[in-house]
Design an enzyme around this catalytic site. Sequence first.
Site, mmCIF file in Angstrom:
data_model
loop_
_atom_site.group_PDB
_atom_site.id
_atom_site.type_symbol
_atom_site.label_atom_id
_atom_site.label_comp_id
_atom_site.label_asym_id
_atom_site.label_seq_id
_atom_site.Cartn_x
_atom_site.Cartn_y
_atom_site.Cartn_z
ATOM 1 N N GLU A 2 46.559 38.363 75.682
ATOM 2 C CA GLU A 2 47.613 38.697 74.623
ATOM 3 C C GLU A 2 48.719 39.688 75.352
ATOM 4 O O GLU A 2 48.874 40.823 74.543
ATOM 5 C CB GLU A 2 47.075 39.174 73.252
ATOM 6 C CG GLU A 2 46.402 38.207 72.385
ATOM 7 C CD GLU A 2 45.713 38.760 71.345
ATOM 8 O OE1 GLU A 2 45.676 38.024 70.190
ATOM 9 O OE2 GLU A 2 45.338 39.891 70.953
ATOM 10 N N HIS A 36 47.606 45.222 75.650
ATOM 11 C CA HIS A 36 46.720 45.933 74.849
ATOM 12 C C HIS A 36 46.505 47.422 75.468
ATOM 13 O O HIS A 36 45.528 47.983 75.286
ATOM 14 C CB HIS A 36 45.535 45.374 74.545
ATOM 15 C CG HIS A 36 45.437 44.361 73.640
ATOM 16 N ND1 HIS A 36 45.735 44.132 72.281
ATOM 17 C CD2 HIS A 36 45.473 42.822 73.594
ATOM 18 C CE1 HIS A 36 45.483 42.974 71.765
ATOM 19 N NE2 HIS A 36 45.426 42.076 72.529
ATOM 20 N N ASP A 57 42.230 49.841 73.662
ATOM 21 C CA ASP A 57 43.454 48.922 72.981
ATOM 22 C C ASP A 57 44.399 49.754 72.667
ATOM 23 O O ASP A 57 44.518 51.048 72.805
ATOM 24 C CB ASP A 57 42.701 48.302 71.961
ATOM 25 C CG ASP A 57 43.031 46.799 71.980
ATOM 26 O OD1 ASP A 57 44.274 46.704 71.828
ATOM 27 O OD2 ASP A 57 42.240 45.740 71.900
#
Length: 580
Positions: free
Chosen positions: A347, A280, A209
């Site tokens: 995201e 990410h 991440d």
Amino acid sequence: MSGMTSDHAPTDTALSLVPAPRELRRLEGDLPLDARTVLDAGPGTEGVARLLRAELGAATGLPLLPEGVGGPPGAGTRGTPSGAAVGADAPSAVRLRVVPEVAAALGPEGYRLTVGEHVAELAGGSPAGVLHAARTLRQLLGPEAFRRAPLRARSWLLPRVAVADAPRFRWRGFMLDVARHFLPKEEILRYLDLLSAHKLNVFHFHLTDDQGWRVEIHSRPRLTEVGAWRPRTRYGHRASPLWNEQPHGGYYTQDDIREIVAYAAERHITVVPEIDIPGHSQAAIAAYPELGNTDVVDTTALQVWDDWGVSPNVLAPADHTLRFYEDVFTELLELFPGRYVHIGGDECLKTQWERSPAAQARIAAEGLRDEEELQSWFIRHFARWLAERGRRLIGWDEILEGGLPPGAVVSSWRGYEGGIAAAEAGHDVVMCPEQQVYLDHRQADGDEPFPIGYVRSLRDVYRFEPIPPQLAGTPRARHVLGAQANLWTEVVHDRQRADYQVFPRLAAFAEVTWSPLPEPERRDTDGFLRRMEAGHYARLDALGVAYRPPSGPLPWQRRVLPPGVSGELGRPIEGPPPGL
């Protein structure tokens, strides 16, 4: 107990089984286990026998000798072969068998456990089914069977029962994020034991991440030399003003991964690795700046992110980026033999792509409409690449945006909607809506350690239903492979905090995914809570799990603000979760 029938009232504490079996009958009497008890392992069950000897042998002090091996002086020299007659003074036996008839009736993970006067017969549709039977047998022996050494000299009595059992779903998963806060290998092995004890069979390993890269890649050593470490960490969630200035990091060597995967395989758990792309990815870009959008950002100035949230620093849609991650996945496929590979896909902020001439040129060259389709271009590339190597891509439900590649599986996390849309389009789905099964969310109002997310109590998790009404009773319901509970670790900084967030709620989740949905499609919540009180909390105690007690957090589990600091360390979401 769900699905239970009984000739006698189930007063035994040991019968408080979690997850509840499909069928259970209590018979008269008990089967004693002692130093002469034989463990008779049929073909294909040798691994289960090793686990039984290691776990029950440690807890009971019993040798559980193989069939045909002599016991202590004066004991019989043989166990009871299958189908042989036994005498009153014959040694008891635990018999493990893979039985095709069980597979035909109950499926490969199904089992029948019959505890008779002299023999406990564990018959599974596959070795995995035999292991599930062994997990039920261990619960039947009581909480002390979950210790690592005998507590006292005692006789061990196995209640005589007849159990027929099988899982409701084939995907019964738990996701652990080790990118935000690293957990050492020993803790991963421990969690695999806890998953196995609850008959869960998928471990989703979130390895990368913005805040850290946790797996060694030989061809790209800076991913762990640089990407596995950050200079500091925000203490608390996004609203917190506090910082832990101690550098944080860690990673698993490739041999660590091989050990974890082998340990999981012995317990019939599939490990699904996740490498997050194209968003990410700040930790990877910090290690290799050329992976970022260098025409709009000075990526050489980036470091592994020390904050929470969604970083704007995403991968550049360039050929060299694809080649880089192909090299990464080539090494990963050698480490993770399972069919599924998770690529994240969630995201991914598009602001840098909107400003990047190189990204806009890629959109034009590929004939894409916009940045949403550019993300889909990333996903489709790796879906094809993995499929060519016999693997299957799985990603968060954002991979629906811009078009879903054939064969991709969707992890539906933003509610049920993504999963419904994917299933209606013919794609398989794993249901993991944050409103129901994100275990980092707080368990009550009040002095929870970090009051983030929705309130999701033990009762709430037990009422979770993986198949939404829109799919229930339709052919599309078959696309719901199962469900998964997720633990994100922004505010979970060690083993004790992880245990507190995960348990006992994971026990409720395990029952939801294993046990049949009773008519009229409403689970007996009070019955489940009684079984937890009667036996399962004691099992968790024996296993050393620092769970949240039903009465609320213990004094050392409560939120304590440092001197001079006021306000919250988290950002709760007010109101009921949507979609309930």
